[in-house]
Motif scaffolding. Sequence first.
Motif, PDB file in Angstrom:
ATOM      1  N   VAL A 251     -36.771 -12.833  54.528  1.00  0.00           N
ATOM      2  CA  VAL A 251     -37.700 -13.678  53.766  1.00  0.00           C
ATOM      3  C   VAL A 251     -37.732 -13.246  52.304  1.00  0.00           C
ATOM      4  O   VAL A 251     -37.688 -14.080  51.388  1.00  0.00           O
ATOM      5  CB  VAL A 251     -39.116 -13.608  54.376  1.00  0.00           C
ATOM      6  CG1 VAL A 251     -40.121 -14.361  53.505  1.00  0.00           C
ATOM      7  CG2 VAL A 251     -39.114 -14.177  55.787  1.00  0.00           C
ATOM      8  N   LYS A 252     -37.755 -11.946  52.049  1.00  0.00           N
ATOM      9  CA  LYS A 252     -37.779 -11.449  50.674  1.00  0.00           C
ATOM     10  C   LYS A 252     -36.534 -11.877  49.904  1.00  0.00           C
ATOM     11  O   LYS A 252     -36.607 -12.326  48.758  1.00  0.00           O
ATOM     12  CB  LYS A 252     -37.889  -9.927  50.678  1.00  0.00           C
ATOM     13  CG  LYS A 252     -38.052  -9.314  49.298  1.00  0.00           C
ATOM     14  CD  LYS A 252     -37.413  -7.956  49.180  1.00  0.00           C
ATOM     15  CE  LYS A 252     -35.903  -8.071  49.067  1.00  0.00           C
ATOM     16  NZ  LYS A 252     -35.262  -6.793  48.652  1.00  0.00           N
TER      17      LYS A 252
ATOM     18  N   TRP B 161     -44.805 -18.242  53.232  1.00  0.00           N
ATOM     19  CA  TRP B 161     -45.043 -19.042  54.427  1.00  0.00           C
ATOM     20  C   TRP B 161     -44.105 -20.237  54.500  1.00  0.00           C
ATOM     21  O   TRP B 161     -43.589 -20.570  55.557  1.00  0.00           O
ATOM     22  CB  TRP B 161     -46.505 -19.488  54.480  1.00  0.00           C
ATOM     23  CG  TRP B 161     -46.870 -20.275  55.698  1.00  0.00           C
ATOM     24  CD1 TRP B 161     -47.354 -21.537  55.766  1.00  0.00           C
ATOM     25  CD2 TRP B 161     -46.747 -19.840  57.063  1.00  0.00           C
ATOM     26  NE1 TRP B 161     -47.562 -21.919  57.064  1.00  0.00           N
ATOM     27  CE2 TRP B 161     -47.188 -20.890  57.890  1.00  0.00           C
ATOM     28  CE3 TRP B 161     -46.316 -18.640  57.655  1.00  0.00           C
ATOM     29  CZ2 TRP B 161     -47.216 -20.798  59.273  1.00  0.00           C
ATOM     30  CZ3 TRP B 161     -46.328 -18.558  59.050  1.00  0.00           C
ATOM     31  CH2 TRP B 161     -46.778 -19.623  59.832  1.00  0.00           C
ATOM     32  N   TRP B 162     -43.875 -20.898  53.349  1.00  0.00           N
ATOM     33  CA  TRP B 162     -42.931 -22.027  53.311  1.00  0.00           C
ATOM     34  C   TRP B 162     -41.535 -21.533  53.690  1.00  0.00           C
ATOM     35  O   TRP B 162     -40.803 -22.212  54.436  1.00  0.00           O
ATOM     36  CB  TRP B 162     -42.907 -22.638  51.920  1.00  0.00           C
ATOM     37  CG  TRP B 162     -41.993 -23.827  51.800  1.00  0.00           C
ATOM     38  CD1 TRP B 162     -42.317 -25.139  51.983  1.00  0.00           C
ATOM     39  CD2 TRP B 162     -40.586 -23.796  51.493  1.00  0.00           C
ATOM     40  NE1 TRP B 162     -41.204 -25.932  51.802  1.00  0.00           N
ATOM     41  CE2 TRP B 162     -40.127 -25.135  51.503  1.00  0.00           C
ATOM     42  CE3 TRP B 162     -39.678 -22.785  51.210  1.00  0.00           C
ATOM     43  CZ2 TRP B 162     -38.804 -25.475  51.238  1.00  0.00           C
ATOM     44  CZ3 TRP B 162     -38.350 -23.117  50.953  1.00  0.00           C
ATOM     45  CH2 TRP B 162     -37.939 -24.450  50.964  1.00  0.00           C
TER      46      TRP B 162
ATOM     47  N   MET C   6     -37.183 -20.934  60.159  1.00  0.00           N
ATOM     48  CA  MET C   6     -37.362 -21.263  61.569  1.00  0.00           C
ATOM     49  C   MET C   6     -36.854 -22.668  61.875  1.00  0.00           C
ATOM     50  O   MET C   6     -36.197 -22.901  62.900  1.00  0.00           O
ATOM     51  CB  MET C   6     -38.844 -21.141  61.941  1.00  0.00           C
ATOM     52  CG  MET C   6     -39.145 -21.478  63.395  1.00  0.00           C
ATOM     53  SD  MET C   6     -38.332 -20.351  64.558  1.00  0.00           S
ATOM     54  CE  MET C   6     -39.375 -18.907  64.401  1.00  0.00           C
ATOM     55  N   ARG C   7     -37.118 -23.589  60.971  1.00  0.00           N
ATOM     56  CA  ARG C   7     -36.713 -24.972  61.195  1.00  0.00           C
ATOM     57  C   ARG C   7     -35.192 -25.142  61.128  1.00  0.00           C
ATOM     58  O   ARG C   7     -34.588 -25.858  61.948  1.00  0.00           O
ATOM     59  CB  ARG C   7     -37.378 -25.879  60.154  1.00  0.00           C
ATOM     60  CG  ARG C   7     -37.035 -27.369  60.315  1.00  0.00           C
ATOM     61  CD  ARG C   7     -37.787 -28.240  59.333  1.00  0.00           C
ATOM     62  NE  ARG C   7     -37.459 -27.904  57.947  1.00  0.00           N
ATOM     63  CZ  ARG C   7     -38.286 -27.296  57.117  1.00  0.00           C
ATOM     64  NH1 ARG C   7     -39.492 -26.927  57.527  1.00  0.00           N
ATOM     65  NH2 ARG C   7     -37.920 -27.040  55.874  1.00  0.00           N
ATOM     66  N   GLU C   8     -34.546 -24.511  60.165  1.00  0.00           N
ATOM     67  CA  GLU C   8     -33.115 -24.724  59.949  1.00  0.00           C
ATOM     68  C   GLU C   8     -32.227 -23.789  60.761  1.00  0.00           C
ATOM     69  O   GLU C   8     -31.107 -24.156  61.112  1.00  0.00           O
ATOM     70  CB  GLU C   8     -32.791 -24.562  58.462  1.00  0.00           C
ATOM     71  CG  GLU C   8     -33.417 -25.632  57.579  1.00  0.00           C
ATOM     72  CD  GLU C   8     -32.952 -25.528  56.147  1.00  0.00           C
ATOM     73  OE1 GLU C   8     -32.193 -24.569  55.836  1.00  0.00           O
ATOM     74  OE2 GLU C   8     -33.335 -26.391  55.333  1.00  0.00           O
ATOM     75  N   GLU C   9     -32.704 -22.566  61.052  1.00  0.00           N
ATOM     76  CA  GLU C   9     -31.828 -21.569  61.669  1.00  0.00           C
ATOM     77  C   GLU C   9     -32.373 -20.962  62.953  1.00  0.00           C
ATOM     78  O   GLU C   9     -31.639 -20.266  63.651  1.00  0.00           O
ATOM     79  CB  GLU C   9     -31.546 -20.441  60.656  1.00  0.00           C
ATOM     80  CG  GLU C   9     -30.961 -20.948  59.352  1.00  0.00           C
ATOM     81  CD  GLU C   9     -31.022 -19.904  58.255  1.00  0.00           C
ATOM     82  OE1 GLU C   9     -30.405 -18.825  58.446  1.00  0.00           O
ATOM     83  OE2 GLU C   9     -31.680 -20.141  57.238  1.00  0.00           O
ATOM     84  N   GLY C  10     -33.660 -21.184  63.223  1.00  0.00           N
ATOM     85  CA  GLY C  10     -34.238 -20.611  64.417  1.00  0.00           C
ATOM     86  C   GLY C  10     -34.540 -19.131  64.262  1.00  0.00           C
ATOM     87  O   GLY C  10     -34.415 -18.556  63.181  1.00  0.00           O
TER      88      GLY C  10
END
Length: 336
Positions: free
Chosen positions: A171-172, A195-196, A202-206
Amino acid sequence: MSNVIVRDVTPNEGPEDLPSAQPSSSKPKSYTHLIAGGFGGMCGAIVTSPFDVVKTRLQSDLFQAQHQRSAPGAGGAVSSARSLLYNFVETGHILRSIYRDESPRALFKGLGPTLVGVIPAHSIKFYTYGNGKTIIAERFNDGRENSRVHLAAAAISGIATGTATNPIWVVKTRLQLAAERTSAAGGQRVLHGSWWTIKNIMREEGVRGFYKGLGASYLGVTEGTIQWVLYEQMKGFAQGQGGATEWLGMMGSAGGAKCVASLITYPHEVLRTRLRQPLVNGVVKYKGVVQTLKLIVAEEGARALYGGLSAHLMRVVPNAAVMFSIYEGVLRWAPY
């Protein structure tokens, strides 16, 4: 009646002359390593955050072209045969361009997840290392510490830390590689937050997306082992000096050990950053450690494996000095 021998302590006899002068409780409590490591890591991360942003961008191919075009002397002899000195000049220029073209706040992109990651990461690292070397020495080496004990403890510490905190570093990295966007309404600059970014991964790569670069992180365990072993050896020369001399020696030991370890193992940092990059047009360019290594060398040359080295050294050397001095200070003065 049995004889009772009473041993008098004369005024000239110090505590060191008694059979058991130092209580066993003088050793740091196990949780003290946790607190000391987390606090030291937090302070070091805040101080050196701008260099972390520059390092991440120079490691990534998404920003290299942009910074090379804007760098002074781009396209000339300097850019084709960069010296180490020029790399430090380039780092300063990029810091200025980020401050000017994006915002002062952009110099601290990713600081939120960095702190979220640094505090538990260094807490885990120092906790597992500090307690691990004690356990390993007591069970396998008659209670004596040596380089083998330090190396084993550092390796265990590195694997545990990398596994536990990899999602935070993903995320960083995504935040630091995200350029500011101008909104359609009002032309205001928009910075996507943590958070975005988490929801987007999660949406694109799981879930697997949060563990990108984990293999390269395991390669980085070698850096931690080299650093710890060197630090323990170098620290031994500073101990016993007393006062400011001892602390300056310990800070120098921490910075010097980190510098040597980073120079030896730096390419794994670039591999890890490339593996954590966001998708480009829905395509995953870097898919594994070996594939990424071959692709970087084929497309950009071996020099690219040291992209961002100057910014990295400018960050990690003072970071290590600050972090280890705070860690040692907390261990020394914490109430047991």
